[in-house]
Scaffold this motif. Structure first.
Motif, short mmCIF file in Angstrom:
data_model
loop_
_atom_site.label_atom_id
_atom_site.label_comp_id
_atom_site.label_asym_id
_atom_site.label_seq_id
_atom_site.Cartn_x
_atom_site.Cartn_y
_atom_site.Cartn_z
N GLY A 143 -10.69 32.79 23.72
CA GLY A 143 -10.24 31.63 22.97
C GLY A 143 -9.36 32.07 21.81
O GLY A 143 -9.09 33.27 21.62
N PRO A 144 -8.88 31.15 20.98
CA PRO A 144 -8.01 31.50 19.86
C PRO A 144 -8.77 32.22 18.74
O PRO A 144 -9.95 31.95 18.50
N ALA A 145 -8.08 33.14 18.06
CA ALA A 145 -8.65 33.79 16.88
C ALA A 145 -8.37 33.00 15.61
O ALA A 145 -9.00 33.23 14.58
N ASP A 146 -7.44 32.07 15.70
CA ASP A 146 -7.09 31.21 14.57
C ASP A 146 -8.07 30.04 14.53
O ASP A 146 -8.21 29.30 15.52
N PRO A 147 -8.77 29.81 13.41
CA PRO A 147 -9.74 28.71 13.36
C PRO A 147 -9.10 27.33 13.34
O PRO A 147 -9.77 26.34 13.63
N ALA A 148 -7.81 27.22 13.02
CA ALA A 148 -7.17 25.91 12.86
C ALA A 148 -7.24 25.07 14.14
O ALA A 148 -7.65 23.90 14.08
N PRO A 149 -6.84 25.58 15.31
CA PRO A 149 -6.93 24.73 16.50
C PRO A 149 -8.37 24.41 16.89
O PRO A 149 -8.64 23.33 17.44
N VAL A 150 -9.28 25.32 16.61
CA VAL A 150 -10.69 25.05 16.90
C VAL A 150 -11.19 23.93 16.00
O VAL A 150 -11.89 23.02 16.44
N ARG A 151 -10.82 23.99 14.73
CA ARG A 151 -11.24 22.97 13.78
C ARG A 151 -10.73 21.59 14.20
O ARG A 151 -11.48 20.61 14.22
N ARG A 152 -9.44 21.51 14.54
CA ARG A 152 -8.86 20.22 14.91
C ARG A 152 -9.52 19.66 16.18
O ARG A 152 -9.84 18.46 16.24
#
Length: 235
Positions: free
Chosen positions: A204-213
């Motif tokens: 999955g993504p390492a950036d929390p932003a897309p997970v948060r959204r």
């Protein structure tokens, strides 16, 4: 549905912002929050009863993770201040002795859909000797085929409102495992560092932003968003 975004300037102020979700729900308006908390180790109330608790707090602080004690959940959880997400969904309660299982199921299913849409294939449950062990957890296989815990979920119920909250480890698996291993060892609790996972290690993504959204959207669901507030601007 009220949505609260961002984080407050300090750990105490940030915790107060989450408490206000329960107040909003008690007044009849469900509320959702998904954010990156400050760097910290959040101990559970049962941790505070253990002989090694004070030493464990010192160990966390020495590693740059300020220790706090939380009211929701079981054992200690670490947030790195950059990639670890917290989430909370509060809703009114008419009868506090009913609905606990349904609330857990709704939130767990929402987190499952979030992860599935981002790449990982979550499974319910957790490996042995996982951090903050509980019956409402999600794991995922990493690139080496090892099953690791990536999500923990807990619930707090009052007579007028309930809060289902949890943690999503998005990245920095090794750093979180390192501090948790020291903290759990000092508390005299079992922890297998290899059981600590992350969304990034599960493709999955390492950036929390897309997970948060994505998670915010799933937790809100079909509800109408009545207000979007900034935690930093809260009194």
């Amino acid at each position: 549905m009220r949505v609260l975004r961002g984080r407050a300037d300090s750990i105490p102020a940030d915790r107060d912002a989450t408490r206000r979700l329960l107040s909003s729900a008690a007044d009849g308006e469900p509320a959702v929050r998904v954010w990156v908390p400050h760097r910290q180790v959040a101990f559970g109330r049962r941790d505070a009863e253990l002989e090694g608790y004070d030493r464990a707090r010192e160990a966390a602080d020495e590693r740059g993770f300020p220790p706090i004690e939380r009211s929701v959940g079981g054992r200690a959880v670490a947030y790195d201040g950059e990639t670890t997400l917290a989430f909370a969904r509060a809703e009114p309660v008419a009868e506090y002795r009913q609905g606990t299982t349904d609330r857990y199921e709704r939130v767990t299913a929402a987190v499952e859909r979030t992860l599935e849409g981002l790449g990982p294939s979550p499974v319910r449950g957790e490996p042995e000797d996982a951090f903050c062990p509980g019956t409402h957890s999600l794991s995922a296989e990493d690139r080496d085929g090892q099953r690791r815990k990536v999500v923990g979920i807990a619930q707090r119920v009052r007579q007028d409102a309930a809060l289902v909250a949890g943690v999503v480890l998005v990245a920095n698996r090794e750093g979180l495992a390192d501090v948790l291993e020291e903290v759990y060892g000092t508390l005299g609790l079992s922890l297998e560092p290899a059981s600590v996972g992350s969304v990034a290690d599960a493709d999955g993504p390492a950036d929390p932003a897309p997970v948060r959204r994505a998670l915010e959207d799933e937790l809100v669901g079909d509800a109408t968003v009545g207000s979007i507030d900034d935690a930093e601007s809260e009194p």
